[in-house]
Design a protein around this motif. Structure first.
Motif, PDB file in Angstrom:
ATOM      1  N   HIS A 143       0.823  -1.208   0.000  1.00  0.00           N
ATOM      2  CA  HIS A 143       0.000   0.000   0.000  1.00  0.00           C
ATOM      3  C   HIS A 143       0.858   1.260   0.000  1.00  0.00           C
ATOM      4  CE1 HIS A 143      -2.786   3.147   1.238  1.00  0.00           C
ATOM      5  NE2 HIS A 143      -3.722   2.377   0.719  1.00  0.00           N
ATOM      6  N   GLY A 144       2.021   1.182   0.622  1.00  0.00           N
ATOM      7  CA  GLY A 144       2.894   2.344   0.663  1.00  0.00           C
ATOM      8  C   GLY A 144       3.340   2.813  -0.709  1.00  0.00           C
ATOM      9  N   PHE A 145       3.331   1.922  -1.692  1.00  0.00           N
ATOM     10  CA  PHE A 145       3.709   2.319  -3.049  1.00  0.00           C
ATOM     11  C   PHE A 145       2.576   3.055  -3.753  1.00  0.00           C
ATOM     12  CE2 PHE A 145       6.341  -1.621  -2.419  1.00  0.00           C
ATOM     13  CZ  PHE A 145       7.535  -0.945  -2.229  1.00  0.00           C
ATOM     14  N   VAL A 146       1.350   2.831  -3.292  1.00  0.00           N
ATOM     15  CA  VAL A 146       0.205   3.569  -3.837  1.00  0.00           C
ATOM     16  C   VAL A 146       0.106   4.915  -3.132  1.00  0.00           C
ATOM     17  CG1 VAL A 146      -2.293   3.555  -4.209  1.00  0.00           C
ATOM     18  CG2 VAL A 146      -0.997   1.412  -4.330  1.00  0.00           C
ATOM     19  N   LYS A 147       0.081   4.889  -1.799  1.00  0.00           N
ATOM     20  CA  LYS A 147       0.050   6.093  -0.978  1.00  0.00           C
ATOM     21  C   LYS A 147       0.437   5.690   0.442  1.00  0.00           C
ATOM     22  CE  LYS A 147      -1.028  10.530  -1.510  1.00  0.00           C
ATOM     23  NZ  LYS A 147      -2.435  10.998  -1.574  1.00  0.00           N
ATOM     24  N   PRO A 148       1.514   6.229   0.980  1.00  0.00           N
ATOM     25  CA  PRO A 148       1.904   5.879   2.350  1.00  0.00           C
ATOM     26  C   PRO A 148       0.777   6.162   3.341  1.00  0.00           C
ATOM     27  CG  PRO A 148       3.686   7.018   1.240  1.00  0.00           C
ATOM     28  CD  PRO A 148       2.482   7.126   0.340  1.00  0.00           C
ATOM     29  N   ALA A 149       0.608   5.263   4.291  1.00  0.00           N
ATOM     30  CA  ALA A 149      -0.525   5.346   5.209  1.00  0.00           C
ATOM     31  C   ALA A 149      -0.070   5.179   6.656  1.00  0.00           C
ATOM     32  CB  ALA A 149      -1.562   4.279   4.859  1.00  0.00           C
ATOM     33  N   VAL A 150      -1.036   5.315   7.546  1.00  0.00           N
ATOM     34  CA  VAL A 150      -0.868   5.120   8.977  1.00  0.00           C
ATOM     35  C   VAL A 150      -1.625   3.845   9.344  1.00  0.00           C
ATOM     36  CG1 VAL A 150      -1.447   6.075  11.241  1.00  0.00           C
ATOM     37  CG2 VAL A 150      -0.671   7.594   9.406  1.00  0.00           C
ATOM     38  N   LYS A 174       3.942   5.383   6.842  1.00  0.00           N
ATOM     39  CA  LYS A 174       4.321   6.509   7.682  1.00  0.00           C
ATOM     40  C   LYS A 174       4.636   6.108   9.109  1.00  0.00           C
ATOM     41  CE  LYS A 174       2.258  10.205   4.956  1.00  0.00           C
ATOM     42  NZ  LYS A 174       1.412  11.419   4.973  1.00  0.00           N
ATOM     43  N   TYR A 175       3.638   5.779   9.888  1.00  0.00           N
ATOM     44  CA  TYR A 175       3.889   5.417  11.276  1.00  0.00           C
ATOM     45  C   TYR A 175       2.757   4.533  11.779  1.00  0.00           C
ATOM     46  CZ  TYR A 175       0.754   9.440  12.072  1.00  0.00           C
ATOM     47  OH  TYR A 175      -0.296  10.325  12.048  1.00  0.00           O
ATOM     48  N   MET A 176       2.986   3.934  12.956  1.00  0.00           N
ATOM     49  CA  MET A 176       2.031   3.019  13.551  1.00  0.00           C
ATOM     50  C   MET A 176       1.413   3.648  14.793  1.00  0.00           C
ATOM     51  SD  MET A 176       2.426   0.456  11.491  1.00  0.00           S
ATOM     52  CE  MET A 176       1.556  -0.866  12.333  1.00  0.00           C
ATOM     53  N   ILE A 177       0.172   3.273  15.077  1.00  0.00           N
ATOM     54  CA  ILE A 177      -0.543   3.738  16.264  1.00  0.00           C
ATOM     55  C   ILE A 177      -1.057   2.515  17.019  1.00  0.00           C
ATOM     56  CG2 ILE A 177      -2.531   5.036  17.121  1.00  0.00           C
ATOM     57  CD1 ILE A 177      -2.441   6.701  14.566  1.00  0.00           C
ATOM     58  N   PRO A 178      -0.762   2.392  18.316  1.00  0.00           N
ATOM     59  CA  PRO A 178      -1.336   1.272  19.084  1.00  0.00           C
ATOM     60  C   PRO A 178      -2.858   1.295  19.000  1.00  0.00           C
ATOM     61  CG  PRO A 178       0.378   2.375  20.342  1.00  0.00           C
ATOM     62  CD  PRO A 178       0.128   3.230  19.139  1.00  0.00           C
ATOM     63  N   ARG A 179      -3.454   0.146  18.919  1.00  0.00           N
ATOM     64  CA  ARG A 179      -4.894   0.077  18.635  1.00  0.00           C
ATOM     65  C   ARG A 179      -5.753   0.687  19.736  1.00  0.00           C
ATOM     66  NH1 ARG A 179      -6.394  -6.381  19.109  1.00  0.00           N
ATOM     67  NH2 ARG A 179      -6.067  -6.589  21.363  1.00  0.00           N
ATOM     68  N   THR A 180      -5.181   0.877  20.932  1.00  0.00           N
ATOM     69  CA  THR A 180      -5.941   1.504  22.023  1.00  0.00           C
ATOM     70  C   THR A 180      -5.859   3.026  21.999  1.00  0.00           C
ATOM     71  OG1 THR A 180      -4.020   1.266  23.483  1.00  0.00           O
ATOM     72  CG2 THR A 180      -5.667  -0.503  23.528  1.00  0.00           C
ATOM     73  N   ASP A 181      -5.017   3.581  21.132  1.00  0.00           N
ATOM     74  CA  ASP A 181      -4.808   5.032  21.096  1.00  0.00           C
ATOM     75  C   ASP A 181      -5.794   5.674  20.118  1.00  0.00           C
ATOM     76  OD1 ASP A 181      -3.912   7.620  21.212  1.00  0.00           O
ATOM     77  OD2 ASP A 181      -1.810   7.152  20.735  1.00  0.00           O
ATOM     78  N   VAL A 182      -7.042   5.758  20.524  1.00  0.00           N
ATOM     79  CA  VAL A 182      -8.101   6.286  19.668  1.00  0.00           C
ATOM     80  C   VAL A 182      -7.839   7.746  19.315  1.00  0.00           C
ATOM     81  CG1 VAL A 182     -10.564   6.824  19.557  1.00  0.00           C
ATOM     82  CG2 VAL A 182      -9.802   4.658  20.559  1.00  0.00           C
ATOM     83  N   ILE A 194      -4.295   8.737   5.444  1.00  0.00           N
ATOM     84  CA  ILE A 194      -4.943   7.456   5.170  1.00  0.00           C
ATOM     85  C   ILE A 194      -4.597   6.549   6.338  1.00  0.00           C
ATOM     86  CG2 ILE A 194      -5.088   5.481   3.624  1.00  0.00           C
ATOM     87  CD1 ILE A 194      -4.020   7.342   1.404  1.00  0.00           C
ATOM     88  N   ALA A 195      -5.596   6.032   7.018  1.00  0.00           N
ATOM     89  CA  ALA A 195      -5.353   5.218   8.202  1.00  0.00           C
ATOM     90  C   ALA A 195      -6.078   3.889   8.067  1.00  0.00           C
ATOM     91  CB  ALA A 195      -5.808   5.950   9.462  1.00  0.00           C
ATOM     92  N   GLY A 196      -5.334   2.793   8.159  1.00  0.00           N
ATOM     93  CA  GLY A 196      -5.922   1.473   8.020  1.00  0.00           C
ATOM     94  C   GLY A 196      -6.575   0.985   9.297  1.00  0.00           C
ATOM     95  N   TYR A 197      -7.705   0.307   9.147  1.00  0.00           N
ATOM     96  CA  TYR A 197      -8.449  -0.217  10.298  1.00  0.00           C
ATOM     97  C   TYR A 197      -9.052  -1.562   9.921  1.00  0.00           C
ATOM     98  CZ  TYR A 197     -11.784  -0.528  14.157  1.00  0.00           C
ATOM     99  OH  TYR A 197     -12.491  -0.945  15.258  1.00  0.00           O
ATOM    100  N   LEU A 198      -8.986  -2.528  10.868  1.00  0.00           N
ATOM    101  CA  LEU A 198      -9.477  -3.882  10.631  1.00  0.00           C
ATOM    102  C   LEU A 198     -10.712  -4.132  11.494  1.00  0.00           C
ATOM    103  CD1 LEU A 198      -5.885  -4.800  10.843  1.00  0.00           C
ATOM    104  CD2 LEU A 198      -7.171  -6.007   9.082  1.00  0.00           C
ATOM    105  N   PRO A 199     -11.907  -4.178  10.893  1.00  0.00           N
ATOM    106  CA  PRO A 199     -13.147  -4.315  11.673  1.00  0.00           C
ATOM    107  C   PRO A 199     -13.714  -5.726  11.711  1.00  0.00           C
ATOM    108  CG  PRO A 199     -13.692  -3.611   9.465  1.00  0.00           C
ATOM    109  CD  PRO A 199     -12.198  -3.863   9.482  1.00  0.00           C
ATOM    110  N   ASP A 200     -12.913  -6.748  11.358  1.00  0.00           N
ATOM    111  CA  ASP A 200     -13.496  -8.056  11.076  1.00  0.00           C
ATOM    112  C   ASP A 200     -13.156  -9.156  12.074  1.00  0.00           C
ATOM    113  OD1 ASP A 200     -10.843  -7.891  10.147  1.00  0.00           O
ATOM    114  OD2 ASP A 200     -11.158  -9.528   8.728  1.00  0.00           O
TER     115      ASP A 200
END
Length: 309
Positions: A143-150, A174-182, A194-200
């Motif tokens: 994904h970073g080659f399309v657009k770098p994300a968080v 870009k960088y990572m965020i712990p999943r508890t850091d809303v 752009i921030a990735g999220y896994l809802p599944d």
């Protein structure tokens, strides 16, 4: 927000030597030809199927719950394929973390990129809905080659693995965020990231509602998607990344952003997310992470455990 990781002398303590040995073996293997690694992954997956019956059993049970019209033989065939893909995922981690850009980038085939550009209009952030397919590590790198994300992530308990996974996953992003850091996630979206999220997956009872997923009428489903979409200036955009069956690389597909989302009806909104999850899984069911106990949280605590024999 997680800053760029730095090597620490304590990583050389004896308690981490086995970790370094395992990582060194995986690193060495990662330089082998791609198709060799796919083949090795399939062999490893067959070993998983035979010698790790608990995980194969969870996958089998999930498939039985989701697809009750499948025959036992069809389910068992799918479980075997799923274990092989699980083995491949082990080697894909090495590819994702250590392959040079020129080597991994040529495996990327992008579709629907115009939907991502449209979602970013007017400087909006993008809540990118990812799903737990077994090529997830490769997906993040590509994904970073399309657009770098968080990305949101779960910190590793092993300090060396935490260092390596953070370094590897941030290699083209870009960088990572712990999943508890809303709060940091909301700030990133408000800043147009752009921030990735896994809802599944099944995250328990906190911030969840029960909604249909395949044939399971009441699956514990996170409302985190709604929290971010409601409180940040962002579009909600699904994306998938599948390994090609012919071994020629990966198809990354961006879909149109969710319109009129969220509506304020939590059950209807997460059901819409679950429909997208179903659509994605139906394309490549053998590549999904079925070994997670997706339906462990029941509507009532007194309800029977769906995974007990």
């Amino acid at each position: 927000m997680i800053e760029k990781p730095h090597f620490e002398p304590r990583f050389l303590l004896p308690k981490y030597w086995l970790t370094w040995l395992s990582v060194g073996i995986l690193y060495t293997i990662s330089w082998l030809p791609y198709r060799w690694q796919l083949g090795m992954g399939r062999v490893l997956g067959r070993l998983f199927y035979r010698f790790v019956p608990r995980r194969a059993g969870i996958a089998r049970r999930n498939l039985e719950l989701c697809f009750p019209n499948m025959s036992p033989s069809e389910i068992e065939t799918l479980v075997r394929k799923n274990m092989q893909n699980t083995g491949i995922a082990f080697f894909e981690t090495g590819m994702a973390w250590w392959w040079p850009d020129w080597r991994i980038r040529r495996k990327l085939h992008v579709h629907g990129e115009e939907h991502l550009h449209a979602a970013q209009k007017d400087g909006k952030g993008v809540l990118l809905l990812l799903f737990h397919f077994l090529s997830l590590e490769v997906h993040a790198r590509l994904h970073g080659f399309v657009k770098p994300a968080v990305g949101l992530y779960r910190p590793h308990n092993n300090a060396v693995m935490e260092y390596l996974q953070t370094l590897g996953r941030g290699r083209s992003n870009k960088y990572m965020i712990p999943r508890t850091d809303v709060r940091s996630m909301l700030q990133a979206l408000d800043q147009g990231e752009i921030a990735g999220y896994l809802p599944d997956q099944d995250y328990g009872r906190k911030r969840t509602v029960f909604a249909p997923l395949f044939a399971v009428e009441k699956a514990s489903t996170t409302t985190g998607t709604l929290l971010f979409a409601s409180n940040a200036n962002c579009a909600v955009l699904p994306v998938t990344c599948f390994r090609r069956d012919d071994g020629s690389g990966y198809d990354m597909t961006f879909y149109p952003e969710f319109e009129n989302f969220p509506t304020g009806n939590d059950v209807d909104d997460v059901t819409r997310v679950n429909h997208m999850i179903e659509f994605a899984i139906q394309q490549k069911p053998e590549q999904y992470m079925w070994i997670h106990r997706r339906f462990k949280t029941r509507p009532n605590e007194s309800d029977p455990d769906l995974y007990k024999p």
